[in-house]
Design a protein around this motif. Sequence first.
Motif, PDB file in Angstrom:
ATOM      1  N   TRP A 235       0.850  -1.188   0.000  1.00 11.02           N
ATOM      2  CA  TRP A 235       0.000   0.000   0.000  1.00 11.02           C
ATOM      3  C   TRP A 235       0.885   1.237   0.000  1.00 11.02           C
ATOM      4  O   TRP A 235       1.858   1.329   0.759  1.00 11.02           O
ATOM      5  CB  TRP A 235      -0.901   0.029   1.234  1.00 11.02           C
ATOM      6  CG  TRP A 235      -2.121  -0.833   1.122  1.00 11.02           C
ATOM      7  CD1 TRP A 235      -2.329  -2.037   1.706  1.00 11.02           C
ATOM      8  CD2 TRP A 235      -3.298  -0.544   0.365  1.00 11.02           C
ATOM      9  NE1 TRP A 235      -3.555  -2.535   1.364  1.00 11.02           N
ATOM     10  CE2 TRP A 235      -4.184  -1.642   0.544  1.00 11.02           C
ATOM     11  CE3 TRP A 235      -3.699   0.521  -0.442  1.00 11.02           C
ATOM     12  CZ2 TRP A 235      -5.447  -1.687  -0.048  1.00 11.02           C
ATOM     13  CZ3 TRP A 235      -4.953   0.471  -1.038  1.00 11.02           C
ATOM     14  CH2 TRP A 235      -5.804  -0.618  -0.837  1.00 11.02           C
TER      15      TRP A 235
ATOM     16  N   GLU B 184      -2.268   5.534   6.830  1.00  7.02           N
ATOM     17  CA  GLU B 184      -3.330   6.196   7.575  1.00  7.02           C
ATOM     18  C   GLU B 184      -2.785   6.632   8.929  1.00  7.02           C
ATOM     19  O   GLU B 184      -2.366   5.796   9.737  1.00  7.02           O
ATOM     20  CB  GLU B 184      -4.516   5.250   7.746  1.00  7.02           C
ATOM     21  CG  GLU B 184      -5.086   4.758   6.421  1.00  7.02           C
ATOM     22  CD  GLU B 184      -6.208   3.748   6.606  1.00  7.02           C
ATOM     23  OE1 GLU B 184      -6.567   3.462   7.768  1.00  7.02           O
ATOM     24  OE2 GLU B 184      -6.736   3.252   5.597  1.00  7.02           O
TER      25      GLU B 184
ATOM     26  N   ARG C  42      -9.894  -2.190   1.431  1.00 11.67           N
ATOM     27  CA  ARG C  42     -10.038  -0.968   2.214  1.00 11.67           C
ATOM     28  C   ARG C  42     -11.184  -0.185   1.598  1.00 11.67           C
ATOM     29  O   ARG C  42     -11.785  -0.618   0.613  1.00 11.67           O
ATOM     30  CB  ARG C  42      -8.758  -0.125   2.173  1.00 11.67           C
ATOM     31  CG  ARG C  42      -7.555  -0.724   2.885  1.00 11.67           C
ATOM     32  CD  ARG C  42      -6.402   0.266   2.895  1.00 11.67           C
ATOM     33  NE  ARG C  42      -5.218  -0.270   3.562  1.00 11.67           N
ATOM     34  CZ  ARG C  42      -4.082   0.413   3.724  1.00 11.67           C
ATOM     35  NH1 ARG C  42      -3.991   1.670   3.282  1.00 11.67           N
ATOM     36  NH2 ARG C  42      -3.039  -0.127   4.328  1.00 11.67           N
ATOM     37  N   TRP C  43     -11.488   0.970   2.157  1.00 15.40           N
ATOM     38  CA  TRP C  43     -12.563   1.774   1.567  1.00 15.40           C
ATOM     39  C   TRP C  43     -12.085   2.547   0.346  1.00 15.40           C
ATOM     40  O   TRP C  43     -12.848   3.228  -0.324  1.00 15.40           O
ATOM     41  CB  TRP C  43     -13.173   2.714   2.605  1.00 15.40           C
ATOM     42  CG  TRP C  43     -12.256   3.773   3.164  1.00 15.40           C
ATOM     43  CD1 TRP C  43     -11.458   3.665   4.251  1.00 15.40           C
ATOM     44  CD2 TRP C  43     -12.081   5.105   2.664  1.00 15.40           C
ATOM     45  NE1 TRP C  43     -10.778   4.841   4.462  1.00 15.40           N
ATOM     46  CE2 TRP C  43     -11.148   5.746   3.515  1.00 15.40           C
ATOM     47  CE3 TRP C  43     -12.618   5.821   1.592  1.00 15.40           C
ATOM     48  CZ2 TRP C  43     -10.735   7.059   3.324  1.00 15.40           C
ATOM     49  CZ3 TRP C  43     -12.207   7.127   1.395  1.00 15.40           C
ATOM     50  CH2 TRP C  43     -11.283   7.736   2.257  1.00 15.40           C
TER      51      TRP C  43
END
Length: 229
Positions: A110, A114, A170-171
Amino acid sequence: MNNPINDVFDALTPTEGQKDKMWKAISAQKNVQQPIRSRSPIRRRLLASLTACFLMVVVSATAYAAIDGKVVSIIKNQMNKIFFASGSSIMLQINDDGVSVGTDGIKGEWLVKESSFGRLVLTVNGEDMNITDTLSEKGYFYYDYRDDAQILHRVYIVKNAGGTKDYAERWYSQYEWLPELGVGGGSRGTSGPLSRAIMLVEVGVKEGTGDLDTMLQQELDKYWAMYDG
């Protein structure tokens, strides 16, 4: 019998003329018998055994090779292994049977971290970018850079539909595209429908049918409407 190659082919091809060229390229691809070899052995699969998402990548690569020779030109210049920002890579090879595309099988990292404050920081090409507000407002963020071989890369971070109809790790999803070559890879959490939406936009931009932001917003609106819920 339903053939997934035909499904991808029909979904991606905008004109009858390109459909004919893509089909010829795919037929040539299916005749390739020998895997691509390099110093470090990496896994290869024939086109017929690839997943639907990667099938679209191969279809796109062979289509552009048939249309404008960009992929063929890059391979002749010995730039046949391309690395993505996520750490994955693809191999492109041309021989008498046509253009062959392979993947190293690595699941890319990724590129978005976050933070504990709810911020989303995208790190690409040595740059840290806070994409929190842009992703929230538009539903997408993209970043262009050139690698050491001066190949243009475009990294997408796109909000998933969020419903039960579409897969989501993930979103948001991550996808990397090579605009000048018409080849994609380096995805993470990206479903077939979302990949198709991005690729249709890239094909349209390359053909001059619209600008990137306008077409991307239109296609993503369709994707979110269809798969949300």
